[in-house]
Each structure stands twice: as C-alpha cells, then as structure tokens.
Design a protein around this motif. Structure first.
Motif, mmCIF file in Angstrom:
data_model
loop_
_atom_site.group_PDB
_atom_site.id
_atom_site.type_symbol
_atom_site.label_atom_id
_atom_site.label_comp_id
_atom_site.label_asym_id
_atom_site.label_seq_id
_atom_site.Cartn_x
_atom_site.Cartn_y
_atom_site.Cartn_z
ATOM 1 N N ILE A 100 0.839 -1.188 0.000
ATOM 2 C CA ILE A 100 0.000 0.000 0.000
ATOM 3 C C ILE A 100 0.886 1.255 0.000
ATOM 4 O O ILE A 100 0.503 2.307 -0.473
ATOM 5 N N SER A 101 2.128 1.108 0.514
ATOM 6 C CA SER A 101 3.034 2.261 0.569
ATOM 7 C C SER A 101 3.547 2.616 -0.829
ATOM 8 O O SER A 101 3.991 3.724 -1.083
ATOM 9 N N GLN A 102 3.473 1.632 -1.740
ATOM 10 C CA GLN A 102 3.911 1.863 -3.117
ATOM 11 C C GLN A 102 2.768 2.568 -3.855
ATOM 12 O O GLN A 102 1.664 2.051 -3.883
ATOM 13 N N SER A 103 3.029 3.724 -4.449
ATOM 14 C CA SER A 103 1.932 4.414 -5.136
ATOM 15 C C SER A 103 1.605 3.674 -6.434
ATOM 16 O O SER A 103 2.423 2.907 -6.944
ATOM 17 N N ASP A 104 0.384 3.929 -6.964
ATOM 18 C CA ASP A 104 -0.010 3.252 -8.202
ATOM 19 C C ASP A 104 0.941 3.612 -9.341
ATOM 20 O O ASP A 104 1.271 2.779 -10.176
ATOM 21 N N GLU A 105 1.422 4.869 -9.337
ATOM 22 C CA GLU A 105 2.325 5.279 -10.413
ATOM 23 C C GLU A 105 3.680 4.581 -10.311
ATOM 24 O O GLU A 105 4.262 4.194 -11.326
ATOM 25 N N GLN A 106 4.173 4.410 -9.075
ATOM 26 C CA GLN A 106 5.446 3.694 -8.893
ATOM 27 C C GLN A 106 5.332 2.264 -9.410
ATOM 28 O O GLN A 106 6.181 1.792 -10.173
ATOM 29 N N LEU A 107 4.260 1.569 -8.986
ATOM 30 C CA LEU A 107 4.076 0.179 -9.415
ATOM 31 C C LEU A 107 3.873 0.122 -10.926
ATOM 32 O O LEU A 107 4.391 -0.768 -11.603
ATOM 33 N N GLY A 108 3.141 1.091 -11.471
ATOM 34 C CA GLY A 108 2.871 1.141 -12.898
ATOM 35 C C GLY A 108 4.157 1.289 -13.702
ATOM 36 O O GLY A 108 4.332 0.645 -14.735
#
Ligand SMILES: [Fe+2]
Length: 444
Positions: A100-108
């Motif tokens: 959850i600490s990873q933002s959607d943009e980072q994971l993307g």
C-alpha cells in the motif's frame, strides 16, 4: 526434407525358368544361368506373411509420423513454457510490489518496464485516471488530472491516448481489445501511427482506474492471445493495487471525518477556546518537524494535537466555562479530562498512536504533572511536544476574560520552564521555529 524409399521383392509362387525370367535377366544385365540358380533357391512368401510385412511397414510409417508431430508439439510447448515462465516471473515480481506504501504510479512504472522485457511491443502506455478526492489534510497526495506513463516508443501523447480510448471504447471487463491490421488498416482508422495495439482496462470491482496499452509490434507482426493475456494479467494486478489504495483512502477519509466530528464536539463544548485544537495540532507538527520526526510521526502528532483535549466533553460546563480562578475541587475535576479522553478513544484502533498524548499531555518534565507523574523520557515524545504547543496557544490566545500574553513574556516563561515543566529540547525547537509558530497562532 530427406525422404527414404524402401523397395522389396516378394516371391509369391515358385519360379520356373522361362521366357519372362529370361527377359528380366536381359534387362538387368545379369547372366541367364545366374538368375535361374537364384530363382531355384527362392521360397515363395505366403499371403499371411506378406500381409504381416505390409502391416509392420505401415505401423512403422505411422510411428514416424507420430514422432514428427510430437517433436513439433514439444517445440511449441517449450516456447509456450518459456513465455509462461516469463509471465509468471513478471507477475510474481509485480505481486511482491503490491504494498500500500507503493503508489499506483510507482508500481505502474515498474510494470511497463518489465513488460518491455517480455512483450514484443515497440511501446507501452499506462494511463491512471484522476481520483475523486476531498480536501482532507490527512489524505494521501491527490491526483486531479490523468497521468500517462509511457515506455519505449509510444507514438501517443496524453490527448491522443484519450482519443484512442474514446474511439476504440475497449471493454471494461473480460477480454482485452486487440487492434490488428483488420482494424488499423481500415481507411477510416484515425491513428496512422498505431499499426497494432492491445488495450485493457485497469478495473477493480466497479471502479475504473485507468488503461494499459501495448502499441505496435516490434517485428510489425500481429498481436496474439499470448500477448493479450499477459497484458491483461498485468492490468489485473495493477487494478487490484489501485483498488487497495482506494480502500485505504476511504478508510483514511472516514477516520478524518471522525476526527473532525470529535474536534467540533470539543469546540462546541468550550467556545472560549475556539480553534485551539487546530492551532495546537499545527504548532505540534511544526515542532515535530524541527525535531526531525518522520512522516508517520507527523501524522500521529497532527491527530493527537486535534484530539488531545477530547476528554473535556466529559467535564461540567460550569467548570469549563468559569472565568478566573478555579477552586481545588474544580481543578481536580478538570484534570480528569485526560483519563476521560483516553477512555473515549481507546477502542478506536486507528487512533492508538494518539492515546499516549491524550493521557500524558499534562505530565511535567520534572515529574510534577498529571495523571501519572511521569518524568523526563518516560513521557512519550509526542506528549512532550503537544504540551509545549498547548501551553503556547493557551498563553498567546485571547480569552473573554483576559488578553493574550505578549510574546516576550511567553518567551521568558518558556526559558524559565525548560527543564522543569517542559522538555528542554522541545523548548529549543520552539525557539528555532518561533516565527512559524507565531504565524500559526495568528491564524496564518
Ligand atoms: Fe488538556
């Protein structure tokens, strides 16, 4: 390939010397006596034997065909297996990043880079749609416009990508949309730079979070089911992650709503100190920043500042609103607000970091405070910070029965009280952040 042809001679009745044998010997340029001797030595084959030989030959032939087919199948399976292995390893790596600490943009960003390694597309585009957010301070950073992440050679910008989605209208659920020559080769196709593409939605439940697309095949070939299913697996994981973030956001918003409700309950109870909770929260955060606290601590301190006096809800109005000096009995009654506050909040797990502050914000550095007479570092740091912020705001703000103290007097009181009532390090932080704190107290 190579072809093997077998030739056999089968004798089915006894051979006797004659004209036909003589002609055969002549054609094969063999001596007549030699062929007569050969014919005399031949035993004829029975029909059963011949039938058996023919069957064996046919069986052999069939087996060879079967082996060839199996070899082709093994080759294509191993190609599929390699692709599946890459797919599983990519999905595994993505799943490991589903924090959850990873933002959607980072994971993307991680996802499109990895896709670039395993999927033969020239470019990738990942669009995250804006998230509807309220203006809550406790919330994560909001994204109010769409964001387009690209990787490799993506021939589409944000606007063109929007236009592509609007034109293609990909399905929200089910199979990804594959655009090959049959679509993009059409004269009316409005995106000449897109020759092949796969587009898939990022969804979780009913929520649409964005779109993932692979654009143009590297060898200018058609995209197939393997590529489409890989892309949709990645989109599924990204969708789940966005869904989790959204759920977390809703929880934070709910918590913020609860905190706002509780804070306004305190303000309604004690209108003389209106805005006190908010100022204490902001001053406490400024002090905590000065002391080098991390983001998690700052968030906890902010909530603690808002809620530190929540126990005043349980104190009699006549005592709370009494101007001037309190009797010993009244003072003892008011002191109970720390324990009442602790009791009010103790079942809210999300607010457990706030509890020590509610209970201990009236402890004194020298052990002379209440309720537990804790001293020095026995007092939680957040409570020591809120104690200074609370005292500053109480001294500086105007009350109906008295004006706020001049700043010089407050400074003198803090200097005298550092190491007695207050943690000297927190008082030092007060002096280094004094201008900012005064601005907060003035409502700026
Ligand atoms: Fe208090």
């Amino acid at each position: 390939g190579d072809c093997i042809v077998a030739v056999g001679a089968f004798i089915t009745r006894p051979l006797a010397p004659g004209e036909r044998l003589a002609r055969a010997a002549e054609r094969l340029s063999i001596d007549r006596r030699q062929i007569d001797a050969w014919a005399a030595g031949q035993t004829p084959w029975s029909a059963e034997q011949l039938w058996r030989v023919a069957e064996l030959a046919l069986e052999q032939f069939r087996a060879a065909g079967q082996i060839a087919r199996l070899e082709t199948e093994v080759r294509s399976l191993s190609v599929n297996l390699a692709t599946t292995y890459e797919e599983i390893s990519l999905l595994h790596r993505l799943a490991n990043n589903l924090k959850i600490s990873q933002s959607d943009e980072q994971l993307g960003r991680i996802a499109v880079e990895w896709l670039g390694e395993v999927l033969p597309a020239a470019g990738f585009a990942l669009q995250f749609l804006p998230v509807v957010r309220s203006d809550v301070k406790l919330d994560h950073q909001a994204r109010n416009t769409a964001v387009l992440l690209t990787h490799g050679q993506c021939p589409l910008d944000q606007q063109q990508f929007d236009a592509l989605i609007a034109h293609v209208k990909p399905a929200l659920h089910g199979r990804p949309t594959v655009l090959n020559r049959s679509v993009t080769g059409h004269p009316g196709w409005p995106f000449p730079q897109v020759r092949q593409a796969i587009v898939v939605a990022l969804v979780e439940g009913e929520n649409l979070f964005g779109w993932l697309a692979a654009v143009n095949h590297r060898q200018d070939r058609e995209f197939g089911t393997i590529e489409a299913s890989l892309l949709s697996s990645v989109a599924a994981i990204l969708g789940i992650h966005s869904g989790n973030i959204e759920l977390y956001r809703q929880q934070s918003e709910l918590l913020a709503g609860i905190v706002r409700a509780l804070t306004s309950a305190i303000d309604a109870k004690d209108p003389y100190t209106c805005g006190h909770s908010d100022r204490v929260a902001r001053i406490s955060v400024r002090l905590a920043e000065e002391l080098g606290c991390d983001a998690k601590m700052l968030n906890a301190i902010y909530l603690a500042g808002l809620l530190h006096d929540i126990g005043k809800i349980g104190i009699d109005d006549s005592v709370l609103r009494k101007p001037g000096r309190l009797s010993d009995e009244e003072y003892a009654h008011i002191k109970r607000h720390v324990e009442i506050g602790h009791r009010i909040l103790r079942d809210l797990h999300k607010l457990e970091d706030v509890l020590p502050v509610v209970l201990h914000h009236h402890e004194s550095w020298d052990g002379d405070g209440y309720p537990n007479k804790l001293s020095f570092h026995e007092i939680p740091l957040a409570a020591r910070i809120v104690a200074v912020a609370d005292s500053y705001d109480a001294m500086s703000s105007d009350r109906p029965y008295r004006a706020g103290m001049p700043e010089e007097k407050i400074d003198a009181i803090f200097r005298a009280g550092a190491g007695k009532q207050w943690d000297p390090e927190v008082v030092a932080a007060f002096f280094s952040a004094r201008d900012d704190i005064r601005a907060i107290a003035r409502g700026q």
